[in-house]
Design an enzyme around this catalytic site. Structure first.
Site, mmCIF file in Angstrom:
data_model
loop_
_atom_site.group_PDB
_atom_site.id
_atom_site.type_symbol
_atom_site.label_atom_id
_atom_site.label_comp_id
_atom_site.label_asym_id
_atom_site.label_seq_id
_atom_site.Cartn_x
_atom_site.Cartn_y
_atom_site.Cartn_z
ATOM 1 C CG HIS C 103 3.976 17.368 -6.913
ATOM 2 N ND1 HIS C 103 3.226 18.095 -7.887
ATOM 3 C CD2 HIS C 103 4.999 18.185 -6.119
ATOM 4 C CE1 HIS C 103 2.982 19.124 -7.482
ATOM 5 N NE2 HIS C 103 4.186 19.630 -6.630
ATOM 6 C CE1 TYR D 52 14.409 24.760 -0.148
ATOM 7 C CE2 TYR D 52 12.138 25.580 -0.073
ATOM 8 C CZ TYR D 52 13.523 25.746 0.193
ATOM 9 O OH TYR D 52 13.551 26.642 1.218
ATOM 10 C CD GLU D 53 6.769 20.063 -4.073
ATOM 11 O OE1 GLU D 53 6.491 19.337 -3.244
ATOM 12 O OE2 GLU D 53 5.965 20.881 -4.418
ATOM 13 C CB SER D 54 11.982 22.383 -7.600
ATOM 14 O OG SER D 54 12.984 22.954 -6.527
ATOM 15 N N GLY D 55 13.718 19.337 -6.728
ATOM 16 C CA GLY D 55 15.008 18.882 -7.261
ATOM 17 C C GLY D 55 16.254 19.228 -6.701
#
Lengths: 287, 268, 287, 268
Positions: C103, D52-55
């Site tokens: 990512h 979370y890596e979604s920001g």
């Protein structure tokens, strides 16, 4: 995160000789914090700011700085910063080493600093004289195309100081409006001090607002009007008359020194500074 | 009705405003560029997109900002983005049609100095510096330079090169990594200079009413090239003058309005 | 900027063989646009997406793709993407070249693309097998510290397609909520198509909202529920039941093909697609 | 009162949750890590900061997200930032205390595979891939790995290395550019493995009640090192179990709620 007085925050985190950045691009300039650094007599600072503005003119003129990293050193909309010029042109009150970049270069350096990369790239400084006078500006070769791309070293201040509109009780910080490179300067630093207009129970932050979470902030300091004479969107406007008046105040060493002694050294804190100005009595009479 | 009298500054601003086209995406600096870009918006180019380096994209101020980051720029903008993004995604990203630049010195190839007068290490005059200009000059698809003409300003050799024009001319810029085409015009208070086709040397192409070609040559610190046919620029229309003067009047009134320091009322 | 139908936008801008990115990180995934590409029978596309999700599973399974650049290729919260696996493991319906990143690497590649730099740096791929199988992952040496930093080439799609909540009459686009790398993917592309839930007179955008201005958008296409079965913050939630059901639908080639023929190829547009699903009759009966 | 019965999965989740401390800034993935991190928040670590890596930074979901970018993560977050920023300023920037990782394979030095089973070019099983894990593994100050123990999963040699643990062990990681310290513990459904001081080889240090050391050794695909004294992990408390089961029940109910497609009502 620690909520404390501005005196305590500066005393605790800002040391002689450090590299410090008071950021804020025309907006949310941490004037109160700069004044407190002057009051506490810090010396040999390496000052970093894209636009030194009046606050660094004052700190340089009061002898706080040994070096300045910057990209545009004027009084915005007015003209020169006379104290900066006096330091560069005539080494008063002492010599000032300058490390000069373009805005794009400074922004890239903060960005690399926040990302903990050792350097940043930009298609910059093309046909420009700065690489000849600033050895920090180098280049790398693209491993794919072979072209050379300008580089700047990451900027990682020892301390970054911001002014923001609000903190909540946990110390989360909300910034709103023109944001400059404040977030990058904040995250690039070892320590972060934020002065705020007010502490609120809950930040009314839209979903994609600019929020610095409490665990990256070392000190939160409530300082109403802490960006004056710059502005805080939603709280007060820029005092353009002050920026114009500064041209005369700062033009000569003696008028500058007298003004600083009366309004900064002669006042105990930012509230005292504001009360010492004509603007304060004017505004308060309107209240 | 007789055309109203106007100042050379007004003529310069109007001429600069006319350079912009409707829908043009324009990166604006403070001063005459800002006045010109906003005048264009109030006259022939209502859909010009103004971007100030403070990160305000598509801003529509009612008065001219005093600083590049005045609050009204943010309030009236389509988007307010971080400054690193302005320079990376928008300017370097090739999204800017036109950049407006000023300077303290210009040379015959449109290179600009806004850094120092004299030697860099021991300057006679330390100027504010280049700010956003070096990369505007490099990456805007084209630039317009606006500055008053005099032998002190139009110099044979810059004390320092802050922003690239055509570099040494004759295609030097095209061989450089600069992605934009460079200065399309230099608009002064006497007339308009444009780069010659091959040499890329600035050439007087247009003059204002009442200005003689030799006035422009005399205000230039190098032997100025003059086009075979120097056109005369149409003077400001009454509408242009009125809108420009209204804009300046609104601006003065706004900048003289006292800052409302609500916070002061909360002082202990 | 041009407001047009989705059929027109895909017909005009998406060509066989192009590199295209349909971005949206779990949120605002442009399903309607992907379906229209399938309907129009595009072939040999190089598909780019951090998380291929169901939409690329469908496009790959329907034979639109020759290559895939990605960083996580699963059915989020459920398991595998069976059509992606079938293409990689058994070259069905045709061979699929894969360019795999983390990512962080993909995000950096889009960022360089948006900034028109030829490559991006990251402290990444440390002790990781991808550089051995993806020759795009290289390194540069820091001109200041001498250390080597991993690089990825800039990602500049021919076309990026996003889904967003709102456009205004001028074509300015507002995105709200989880934003992934959508802005970077949008600005990295040569052409940008945005499907939106609705067109409004004025975007109710907070000052620091994520807005794409009209002059970077090539086509604005109103497509209500255009992200379904993914979600659009403020409009509808993710249909988790559909994501779970997809595991069975896509597991075998024949059930997949039958489903796609009925619901995508067998419907003229996104409204038709939605009406063909059980969800539609259920929701409409609640209206 | 007799302690309630619990499953190995519940014990694993509770043991993982206990690894987090109050105020810890934790980068969370979907699945057991998400359940464990949120259980910690509902029990002993109310001020844990979940990213979370979604920001979504500082998110406080009431139910477990099915995807890493569910809407409730954004709604309950302190800040929602772009994904490139999550990885550059926050993870690479050294702002994460702890990362939670899962995998399909792990080796004796805590290196992880989540990419392929078999050869990369001709895989037997193409797994989803590493996503955010390689850089979480490199840059979180420390990591916790959570996965069920079996000889298929705990392998002598990874088919592919997706995320670095201690690499070849014995200080190899410390000599690499990875800024974080690596795996502090591997929490399985049988017990807890920790790196040995010098070799950095994973060593069985704790086992769950009812699990024999030889059960753990048998579920490991290499000759598992066992600490001189293997402690027994306290079983889930009634409160931990209740909160975990409530969380899962709320999650199931939420995920089975039909999506409300208001837009459908506007279909022609």
């Amino acid at each position: 995160m620690l909520t404390c007085s501005l005196h305590e925050a500066i005393a605790r985190y800002v040391e002689d000789g450090q590299t410090i950045a008071l950021e804020g691009f025309t907006h949310l300039i941490p004037f109160a914090a700069g004044h407190e650094i002057i009051r506490q007599g810090r010396r040999d600072l390496h000052l970093v700011r894209m636009t030194p503005d009046l606050i660094y003119d004052q700190m340089i003129g009061m002898g706080c700085a040994r070096a300045l990293t910057f990209s545009w050193g004027g009084n915005p909309g007015v003209g020169s910063l006379h104290r900066l010029r006096d330091a560069v042109e005539r080494s008063w009150p002492g010599p000032l080493a300058i490390h000069e970049h373009s805005h794009a270069g400074m922004a890239a350096a903060y960005t690399a600093g926040a990302a903990r990369l050792p350097f940043a790239m930009l298609r910059g400084y093309i046909g420009n004289g700065l690489p000849a006078v600033n050895p920090q500006i180098q280049s790398v070769q693209c491993p794919y195309t072979g072209e050379r791309i300008a580089t700047v070293p990451a900027m990682n201040p020892d301390v970054t100081i911001l002014h923001a509109q609000q903190a909540d009780r946990d110390g989360n910080i909300l910034l709103r409006g023109i944001i400059g490179a404040q977030k990058e300067a904040a995250l690039a630093a070892s320590k972060l001090i934020v002065t705020v207009e007010e502490v609120v129970d809950t930040l009314a932050a839209p979903m994609n607002a600019i929020v610095l979470p409490h665990w990256v902030v070392n000190a939160v300091v409530p300082v109403p009007a802490g960006a004056y004479p710059a502005y805080a969107q939603g709280y007060y406007e820029r005092d353009n008359a002050f920026y114009l008046a500064w041209d005369d105040i700062a033009r000569e060493r003696d008028t500058f020194t007298a003004w600083m002694e009366r309004h900064v050294l002669g006042t105990p804190d930012h509230a005292g500074f504001l009360r010492s100005l004509p603007v304060a009595s004017r505004e308060r009479s309107e209240a | 009705m007789a055309a109203p009298a106007y100042t050379p500054d007004e003529m310069m601003t109007v001429a600069a405003a006319r350079m912009l086209w409707d829908g043009c995406v324009c990166f604006v600096g403070i001063g005459v560029p800002s006045a010109a870009a906003n005048l264009a918006r109030f006259t022939h180019a209502p859909n010009v997109v103004l971007i100030y380096e403070s990160g305000t994209i598509g801003t529509r101020p009612s008065v001219l900002p005093l600083s590049i980051g005045d609050g009204e720029l943010a309030e009236s903008a389509t988007a307010v983005v971080p400054l690193p993004e302005v320079f990376s995604y928008w300017l370097q990203g090739g999204r800017i049609d036109a950049g407006f630049l000023g300077a303290a010195q210009i040379d015959r190839f449109g290179n600009l100095n806004s850094t120092v007068i004299g030697d860099y290490a021991r300057p006679k005059t330390r100027l504010p510096g280049a700010g956003g200009a070096p990369e505007i000059a490099a990456h805007a698809r084209e630039t317009f330079v606006v500055l008053k003409q005099s032998v002190r300003t139009f110099v044979p050799r810059l004390d320092f090169c802050s922003s690239a024009g055509f570099m040494e001319g004759a295609g030097a810029r095209g061989r450089s990594p600069a992605t934009g085409a460079g200065p399309r015009a230099v608009i002064t208070d006497l007339g308009i200079l444009r780069p010659a086709a091959d040499s890329e040397e600035l050439t007087l192409c247009e003059r204002y009413e009442g200005v003689a070609v030799q006035d422009v040559v005399a205000a230039t610190g190098w032997p100025l090239k003059v086009a075979a046919q120097v056109e005369t620029v149409a003077p400001p229309t009454p509408e242009e003058l009125k809108l420009l003067r209204d804009l300046h009047a609104r601006t003065r009134a706004a900048h003289n309005r006292p800052a409302i320091l609500r916070a002061l009322k909360r002082l202990p």
